[in-house]
Design a protein around this motif. Structure first.
Motif, PDB file in Angstrom:
ATOM      1  N   PHE A   1      10.630   6.998  -2.345  1.00 21.60           N
ATOM      2  CA  PHE A   1      11.871   6.567  -2.985  1.00 21.60           C
ATOM      3  C   PHE A   1      12.915   6.181  -1.933  1.00 21.60           C
ATOM      4  CE2 PHE A   1      16.126   7.644  -4.566  1.00 21.60           C
ATOM      5  CZ  PHE A   1      16.198   6.820  -5.689  1.00 21.60           C
ATOM      6  N   PHE A   2      13.110   7.074  -0.952  1.00 23.32           N
ATOM      7  CA  PHE A   2      14.129   6.799   0.059  1.00 23.32           C
ATOM      8  C   PHE A   2      13.713   5.676   1.007  1.00 23.32           C
ATOM      9  CE2 PHE A   2      15.600  11.123  -1.160  1.00 23.32           C
ATOM     10  CZ  PHE A   2      16.842  10.722  -1.629  1.00 23.32           C
TER      11      PHE A   2
ATOM     12  N   ASP B   1       0.822  -1.211   0.000  1.00 23.29           N
ATOM     13  CA  ASP B   1       0.000   0.000   0.000  1.00 23.29           C
ATOM     14  C   ASP B   1       0.858   1.264   0.000  1.00 23.29           C
ATOM     15  OD1 ASP B   1       1.044  -0.177   2.535  1.00 23.29           O
ATOM     16  OD2 ASP B   1      -0.826   0.240   3.575  1.00 23.29           O
ATOM     17  N   ARG B   2       2.099   1.143  -0.499  1.00 21.53           N
ATOM     18  CA  ARG B   2       3.017   2.282  -0.458  1.00 21.53           C
ATOM     19  C   ARG B   2       3.703   2.469  -1.803  1.00 21.53           C
ATOM     20  NH1 ARG B   2       2.882   4.532   4.193  1.00 21.53           N
ATOM     21  NH2 ARG B   2       4.765   5.715   3.906  1.00 21.53           N
ATOM     22  N   TYR B   3       4.177   3.687  -2.007  1.00 28.67           N
ATOM     23  CA  TYR B   3       5.023   3.944  -3.167  1.00 28.67           C
ATOM     24  C   TYR B   3       6.393   3.360  -2.859  1.00 28.67           C
ATOM     25  CZ  TYR B   3       1.631   7.407  -4.830  1.00 28.67           C
ATOM     26  OH  TYR B   3       0.510   8.023  -5.281  1.00 28.67           O
ATOM     27  N   GLY B   4       6.903   2.548  -3.737  1.00 28.23           N
ATOM     28  CA  GLY B   4       8.270   2.045  -3.609  1.00 28.23           C
ATOM     29  C   GLY B   4       9.176   2.876  -4.498  1.00 28.23           C
TER      30      GLY B   4
ATOM     31  N   ALA C   1      10.521   8.795  12.175  1.00 29.10           N
ATOM     32  CA  ALA C   1      11.696   9.643  11.951  1.00 29.10           C
ATOM     33  C   ALA C   1      11.273  11.070  11.632  1.00 29.10           C
ATOM     34  CB  ALA C   1      12.554   9.068  10.830  1.00 29.10           C
ATOM     35  N   ALA C   2      10.205  11.233  10.850  1.00 26.36           N
ATOM     36  CA  ALA C   2       9.714  12.572  10.518  1.00 26.36           C
ATOM     37  C   ALA C   2       9.218  13.290  11.771  1.00 26.36           C
ATOM     38  CB  ALA C   2       8.597  12.485   9.486  1.00 26.36           C
TER      39      ALA C   2
ATOM     40  N   SER D   1      10.425   1.076   6.709  1.00 22.93           N
ATOM     41  CA  SER D   1       8.971   0.909   6.658  1.00 22.93           C
ATOM     42  C   SER D   1       8.293   2.273   6.754  1.00 22.93           C
ATOM     43  CB  SER D   1       8.495   0.028   7.813  1.00 22.93           C
ATOM     44  OG  SER D   1       8.582   0.741   9.034  1.00 22.93           O
ATOM     45  N   GLY D   2       7.026   2.303   6.356  1.00 23.84           N
ATOM     46  CA  GLY D   2       6.261   3.540   6.458  1.00 23.84           C
ATOM     47  C   GLY D   2       6.174   4.036   7.888  1.00 23.84           C
TER      48      GLY D   2
END
Length: 194
Positions: free
Chosen positions: A85-86, A27-30, A100-101, A93-94
């Motif tokens: 991307f990163f 469910d994420r952009y890789g 981290a954000a 992981s998301g």
């Protein structure tokens, strides 16, 4: 602005954006989807600025505000594509990425959380501005507003079917907008005297 480039931009941007969703990993952009999404933002902005310029011919302050809102929205799109991307290249992981954000709340707000909502807001604003200036039919303005409303729901919930529906709605709206833009940009024939 170059008419052909603006036309290509209005079609290529949402098409690449829709393609990126088909490349999600779970469910994420890789890495791949994020790269395609980043190219989408670059491709799309030129055409949108051309449309806001057209709106600005009738309502200068509205055209200027819309252009700034669109640029902020695409900055958010670029930031989220780089985040994906990163996450992909570093195997983060998301949840770890969001944690981290959270350690950098001011920077995260400036880079992600403030410009992120600007993209769907820009879609809604574009629909409303086109209606107000009468540069598009009612159904097209409403389609842009609906696509702007559906987009954040699909990305926040990470529901693939909703994401595809939002992308297809945006793509349909921009195909219609492109056809409208081409019609408006057609030179008016000069009557000849007999």
């Amino acid at each position: 602005m170059n008419r052909h480039l603006a036309t290509a931009s209005l079609l290529l941007g949402p098409l690449l954006g829709a393609t990126a969703t088909f490349l999600w990993e779970s469910d994420r952009y890789g890495v791949t989807a994020s790269t395609v999404l980043m190219c989408s933002t670059v491709a799309w902005i030129y055409g949108l600025l051309a449309v806001w310029t057209r709106i600005g011919e009738r309502r200068p302050w509205l055209g200027a505000l819309g252009a700034v809102l669109s640029l902020a929205g695409f900055a958010g799109g670029m930031a989220f594509s780089l985040q994906g991307f990163f996450e992909g290249i570093f195997g983060v992981s998301g949840a770890d990425s969001l944690a981290a954000a959270a350690e950098h709340p001011v920077a995260s707000a400036v880079v992600l959380w403030i410009p992120g909502p600007a993209f769907p807001l820009a879609l809604c604003a574009l629909g409303a501005a086109l209606l107000w200036t009468r540069l598009a039919p009612l159904w097209l303005g409403l389609l842009l507003i609906a696509s702007g409303a559906l987009f954040p729901l699909s990305r926040i919930s990470r529901t693939e079917s909703l994401a595809h529906a939002a992308d297809l709605l945006i793509l349909a709206a921009f195909i219609a907008l492109t056809l409208t833009y081409l019609r408006l940009d057609r030179p008016t024939p000069v009557p000849t005297s007999s």
